[in-house]
Write an enzyme that holds these catalytic residues in place. Sequence first.
Site, PDB file in Angstrom:
ATOM      1  N   TYR B 138      -1.423  10.519  -0.573  1.00 10.84           N
ATOM      2  CA  TYR B 138      -0.605  10.473  -1.570  1.00 10.84           C
ATOM      3  C   TYR B 138      -1.333  10.653  -2.779  1.00 10.84           C
ATOM      4  O   TYR B 138      -2.473   9.889  -3.091  1.00 10.84           O
ATOM      5  CB  TYR B 138       0.280   9.072  -1.509  1.00 10.84           C
ATOM      6  CG  TYR B 138       1.355   9.082  -2.467  1.00 10.84           C
ATOM      7  CD1 TYR B 138       2.671   9.687  -2.228  1.00 10.84           C
ATOM      8  CD2 TYR B 138       1.290   8.982  -3.923  1.00 10.84           C
ATOM      9  CE1 TYR B 138       3.728   9.631  -3.156  1.00 10.84           C
ATOM     10  CE2 TYR B 138       2.216   9.334  -4.853  1.00 10.84           C
ATOM     11  CZ  TYR B 138       3.455   9.539  -4.485  1.00 10.84           C
ATOM     12  OH  TYR B 138       4.434   9.626  -5.394  1.00 10.84           O
ATOM     13  N   GLN B 199      10.446   9.307  -1.170  1.00 10.36           N
ATOM     14  CA  GLN B 199      10.926   9.737  -0.080  1.00 10.36           C
ATOM     15  C   GLN B 199       9.710  10.694   0.639  1.00 10.36           C
ATOM     16  O   GLN B 199       9.878  10.897   1.847  1.00 10.36           O
ATOM     17  CB  GLN B 199      11.848  10.883  -0.736  1.00 10.36           C
ATOM     18  CG  GLN B 199      11.330  11.748  -1.932  1.00 10.36           C
ATOM     19  CD  GLN B 199      11.426  11.014  -3.419  1.00 10.36           C
ATOM     20  OE1 GLN B 199      11.507   9.885  -3.359  1.00 10.36           O
ATOM     21  NE2 GLN B 199      11.299  11.777  -4.396  1.00 10.36           N
ATOM     22  N   ASN B 222       3.093   4.781  -7.780  1.00 10.23           N
ATOM     23  CA  ASN B 222       3.625   3.810  -8.617  1.00 10.23           C
ATOM     24  C   ASN B 222       4.190   2.949  -7.748  1.00 10.23           C
ATOM     25  O   ASN B 222       4.155   2.551  -6.220  1.00 10.23           O
ATOM     26  CB  ASN B 222       4.661   4.412  -9.595  1.00 10.23           C
ATOM     27  CG  ASN B 222       5.867   5.249  -8.530  1.00 10.23           C
ATOM     28  OD1 ASN B 222       5.941   4.798  -7.671  1.00 10.23           O
ATOM     29  ND2 ASN B 222       6.416   6.139  -9.379  1.00 10.23           N
ATOM     30  N   SER B 245      -7.309  -2.138 -12.069  1.00 16.30           N
ATOM     31  CA  SER B 245      -8.690  -2.025 -11.876  1.00 16.30           C
ATOM     32  C   SER B 245      -9.692  -2.979 -12.569  1.00 16.30           C
ATOM     33  O   SER B 245      -9.276  -3.497 -13.668  1.00 16.30           O
ATOM     34  CB  SER B 245      -9.141  -0.511 -12.292  1.00 16.30           C
ATOM     35  OG  SER B 245     -10.432  -0.245 -11.642  1.00 16.30           O
ATOM     36  N   GLN B 267     -13.260   0.782 -18.195  1.00 14.88           N
ATOM     37  CA  GLN B 267     -12.478   0.077 -17.398  1.00 14.88           C
ATOM     38  C   GLN B 267     -11.041  -0.195 -18.089  1.00 14.88           C
ATOM     39  O   GLN B 267     -10.171   0.326 -17.656  1.00 14.88           O
ATOM     40  CB  GLN B 267     -13.036  -1.162 -16.806  1.00 14.88           C
ATOM     41  CG  GLN B 267     -12.303  -1.577 -15.646  1.00 14.88           C
ATOM     42  CD  GLN B 267     -12.394  -0.915 -14.573  1.00 14.88           C
ATOM     43  OE1 GLN B 267     -11.252  -0.312 -14.117  1.00 14.88           O
ATOM     44  NE2 GLN B 267     -13.467  -0.244 -13.924  1.00 14.88           N
ATOM     45  N   HIS B 270      -8.462   2.285 -18.472  1.00 16.45           N
ATOM     46  CA  HIS B 270      -7.133   2.892 -17.330  1.00 16.45           C
ATOM     47  C   HIS B 270      -5.911   2.424 -17.679  1.00 16.45           C
ATOM     48  O   HIS B 270      -4.907   3.324 -17.551  1.00 16.45           O
ATOM     49  CB  HIS B 270      -7.816   2.303 -15.986  1.00 16.45           C
ATOM     50  CG  HIS B 270      -8.831   2.756 -15.453  1.00 16.45           C
ATOM     51  ND1 HIS B 270      -8.471   4.260 -14.730  1.00 16.45           N
ATOM     52  CD2 HIS B 270     -10.266   2.994 -14.978  1.00 16.45           C
ATOM     53  CE1 HIS B 270      -9.594   4.857 -14.139  1.00 16.45           C
ATOM     54  NE2 HIS B 270     -10.372   3.853 -14.273  1.00 16.45           N
ATOM     55  N   GLU B 335     -14.045  -5.595  -8.243  1.00 21.84           N
ATOM     56  CA  GLU B 335     -13.989  -4.578  -7.573  1.00 21.84           C
ATOM     57  C   GLU B 335     -15.299  -3.571  -7.811  1.00 21.84           C
ATOM     58  O   GLU B 335     -15.855  -3.084  -7.064  1.00 21.84           O
ATOM     59  CB  GLU B 335     -12.689  -3.593  -8.302  1.00 21.84           C
ATOM     60  CG  GLU B 335     -12.465  -2.208  -7.950  1.00 21.84           C
ATOM     61  CD  GLU B 335     -11.461  -1.449  -8.428  1.00 21.84           C
ATOM     62  OE1 GLU B 335     -10.978  -2.064  -9.664  1.00 21.84           O
ATOM     63  OE2 GLU B 335     -11.208  -0.399  -8.084  1.00 21.84           O
ATOM     64  N   HIS B 336     -15.471  -3.635  -9.401  1.00 19.73           N
ATOM     65  CA  HIS B 336     -16.788  -2.882  -9.815  1.00 19.73           C
ATOM     66  C   HIS B 336     -17.686  -3.984 -10.344  1.00 19.73           C
ATOM     67  O   HIS B 336     -17.360  -4.660 -11.288  1.00 19.73           O
ATOM     68  CB  HIS B 336     -16.530  -2.007 -10.748  1.00 19.73           C
ATOM     69  CG  HIS B 336     -15.564  -0.839 -10.460  1.00 19.73           C
ATOM     70  ND1 HIS B 336     -14.370  -1.065 -10.801  1.00 19.73           N
ATOM     71  CD2 HIS B 336     -15.630   0.352  -9.754  1.00 19.73           C
ATOM     72  CE1 HIS B 336     -13.492   0.026 -10.252  1.00 19.73           C
ATOM     73  NE2 HIS B 336     -14.492   0.832  -9.801  1.00 19.73           N
ATOM     74  N   ASP B 369     -17.596   6.418 -10.356  1.00 18.47           N
ATOM     75  CA  ASP B 369     -16.291   6.791 -10.136  1.00 18.47           C
ATOM     76  C   ASP B 369     -16.045   8.264  -9.948  1.00 18.47           C
ATOM     77  O   ASP B 369     -15.064   8.682  -9.232  1.00 18.47           O
ATOM     78  CB  ASP B 369     -15.625   6.576 -11.445  1.00 18.47           C
ATOM     79  CG  ASP B 369     -14.941   5.015 -11.738  1.00 18.47           C
ATOM     80  OD1 ASP B 369     -15.313   4.378 -10.950  1.00 18.47           O
ATOM     81  OD2 ASP B 369     -15.006   4.695 -13.220  1.00 18.47           O
ATOM     82  N   GLU B 423      -3.987 -21.024  32.379  1.00 17.68           N
ATOM     83  CA  GLU B 423      -2.910 -20.926  31.381  1.00 17.68           C
ATOM     84  C   GLU B 423      -1.583 -20.624  32.144  1.00 17.68           C
ATOM     85  O   GLU B 423      -0.633 -20.129  31.191  1.00 17.68           O
ATOM     86  CB  GLU B 423      -3.371 -19.601  30.749  1.00 17.68           C
ATOM     87  CG  GLU B 423      -4.440 -19.759  29.905  1.00 17.68           C
ATOM     88  CD  GLU B 423      -4.833 -18.523  28.968  1.00 17.68           C
ATOM     89  OE1 GLU B 423      -4.470 -17.530  29.135  1.00 17.68           O
ATOM     90  OE2 GLU B 423      -6.013 -18.603  28.082  1.00 17.68           O
ATOM     91  N   HIS B 428      -1.515 -12.586  36.398  1.00 12.64           N
ATOM     92  CA  HIS B 428      -2.977 -12.259  35.855  1.00 12.64           C
ATOM     93  C   HIS B 428      -3.777 -12.638  37.058  1.00 12.64           C
ATOM     94  O   HIS B 428      -4.773 -12.069  37.297  1.00 12.64           O
ATOM     95  CB  HIS B 428      -3.109 -13.101  34.822  1.00 12.64           C
ATOM     96  CG  HIS B 428      -2.572 -12.506  33.428  1.00 12.64           C
ATOM     97  ND1 HIS B 428      -1.079 -12.401  33.272  1.00 12.64           N
ATOM     98  CD2 HIS B 428      -3.098 -11.732  32.395  1.00 12.64           C
ATOM     99  CE1 HIS B 428      -0.997 -11.739  32.133  1.00 12.64           C
ATOM    100  NE2 HIS B 428      -2.136 -11.557  31.715  1.00 12.64           N
TER     101      HIS B 428
END
Lengths: 438, 438
Positions: B138, B199, B222, B245, B267, B270, B335-336, B369, B423, B428
């Site tokens: 995506y 969709q 989104n 981020s 950063q 963003h 993250e970074h 990046d 068990e 088994h």
Amino acid sequence: MIQIRKLDSTAIDFQETLDALLAFEAETDFAIEQAVTGIIAQVRARGDEAVVEYTNKFDRIPNGGAADLKAFEIGQAELDAALAALPDAQRAALQTAAERIRVFHERQKQELQGFTYTEADGTILGQRITALDRVGIYVPGGKAAYPSSVLMNAIPAKVAGVGEIVMVVPTPDGVKNQMVLAAAAIAGVDRVIGIGGAQAVAALAYGTESIQPVDKIVGPGNAYVAAAKRRVFGAVGIDMIAGPSEILVVCDGTTDPDWVAMDLFSQAEHDELAQAILLCPDADYIAQVEASIQKLLPTMPRQDTIRTSLTDRGALVKVRDMDEACEIANAIAAEHLEISAEEPQQWADKIRHAGAMFLGRFSSESLGDYCCGPNHVLPTSRTARFSSPLGVYDFQKRSSVIQVSEAGAQTLGKVAAELAYGEGLQAHARSAELRLKS
Amino acid sequence: MIQIRKLDSTAIDFQETLDALLAFEAETDFAIEQAVTGIIAQVRARGDEAVVEYTNKFDRIPNGGAADLKAFEIGQAELDAALAALPDAQRAALQTAAERIRVFHERQKQELQGFTYTEADGTILGQRITALDRVGIYVPGGKAAYPSSVLMNAIPAKVAGVGEIVMVVPTPDGVKNQMVLAAAAIAGVDRVIGIGGAQAVAALAYGTESIQPVDKIVGPGNAYVAAAKRRVFGAVGIDMIAGPSEILVVCDGTTDPDWVAMDLFSQAEHDELAQAILLCPDADYIAQVEASIQKLLPTMPRQDTIRTSLTDRGALVKVRDMDEACEIANAIAAEHLEISAEEPQQWADKIRHAGAMFLGRFSSESLGDYCCGPNHVLPTSRTARFSSPLGVYDFQKRSSVIQVSEAGAQTLGKVAAELAYGEGLQAHARSAELRLKS
């Protein structure tokens, strides 16, 4: 007599019938979702107190319930005593299984060592592997309490080097499963708490006064536990939410039909939603397996469960040939795939999707369930198309390592700035450009 | 002037303040959930027709909208043309970045080869690695359309050996992002469809007349896309749902303060929820960075976003020493993580949790990046405690292989039967016992 579905891959509606048989979607039960949301909120707000209240109530803790969370701690001495009290044969079997599981998972750990490489300009790039700090293992109480699951969940975490393994296991009516406690002792679980349900999941995820939050929660549970795990995902990691267990037997018709019938039973006995399917190119052989099923079913203590499972979700499928069987097996992407055939490797080479492959007629799934060494926590409901058995890697994570040399910053900086300006991210570009020598 | 939060780790309420600053929980928007549920149901029921209707409407496709899904196909010729039409410098930068990403991810692939070992009795155990058959990527349309993300998502899948990579990217008002199409050409995406939203996710997950279902969907989107991914999870695999981020800079006070200020900006630009934090033991140096921030902010085209992000979620933190900075960095699990210091390795050795570590003052996050090679899709919101950068391993899965010899079945069968009876799983046990020689 049991009526078991018989399909033929040449039938015009075969694909449709098979798809319908395989379809399984866990329904979302909004009453459960709502209850779980409330329980989690209470545990986050009131900590130990809420956990104790819910546990006293849902697990029917006797004598008016416990006063505090400490009462649910199951200490090392109690685990050791449970192990010592097991019958010798059972203790030895658990220890053998644990050792074999450990050896297999050590191989997984060896495979993932991380790497580093240095480029001509001195820039160093790499990937570092580290273990999780703290992991929670959920073990169901009551009838689905399986000591083998304790081994299969805890040993990979132990091998990974997880700092602390916390196990929760409910004790309905205050009753502790001694074999589960013994397995915890063998696996080297660091802390065992006799709590369960959504309240235990919430306590592990968010922490309380006496429980430090963990980084990941693994292990099976009922619908409340599954809903709670889904909800805390993000705050902590979770393993897959398992669907009903499945076996697919691909047989060339050379295995004792009693063996195949019993292998199908061994899956079907788990629960009524479990799925057992045979694919075979030999119609006579399928008839023999069916006869074995009819003959052996009355001898099984769990025959009611087996009958329902086989009737509702099982099938004996006549295929054109073994090649087609492999194609269908790839579409099914079974949790457990037995290739019960002469020279099974030729067929295994054609399989792309399966949680675990059991090759040759001596490799019954039940051996893998307990003691071969590979994990018995496997992707269900066709998720083997994209996911893996539980393993050491589930208790490790990777970090990228980037050490750019001054020389490297000159070439990389121009590339990064070009792309950053193209994306309209000017601070990114300037950050790269500041490192350029004028 | 910008007011940026200054904290001191010796303050009595430091931990509490830091926790509040880090806290981020994506809210569940029930209106979005409901809309997405409806869209998915429609796509499952009506296939292409529903996808076309939603796309015409949500993406405001001009000229009354498209008549069928074919109209949204973006063919190889169009991708190649987009690549050819790029300015030379931009095309070269994209190609350099792609090649470096490919090289790094090839190393990941090399690391994971699977294994097999044979025991003394002839039993063979192993783990096989296979690629996913089909993957959906995506790519957001509009202002957040980043060609670098196309490279970072598609190249690992390509390196893994995924059979077919299908990219979806919405074209709001019918406008195609040429740099995104060029990146798809470079990355070797197999099919590009100009659709997006819930969709597109539904179509990839469940298939339609003209889109075959994929096995996994990755890539950012989104709130509708995120909700749709969460909902189709299980039917297909998904990557992590990313939070805002973050960058954490640990600095010993020896880096040009302008560089650190710009790294924080990179950063913060963003989006307004992005988080940029500096940890440093030197109060004078922190004052210099603050002065650089004041000086440089007015020069930034995205200064409004940067200002809001830094004001609301940023912080300059005075710590006792670099050791404490590393401890706090582990708790933040950023993250970074930039370790902008002399001899950064000594501090890197103390870090257990970070998506990516940038060591030394030349390793600005922006280089990573775009073009260092490691992936820029990284775990956010403290999930680096338990998860990893996107990688080749996300497009591969493991299958266990178990081939028990006749001799192996004799020893393993007894162990398995003992545990199975323990068990209460008699089928088994019998399945194992049938393989025993009497």
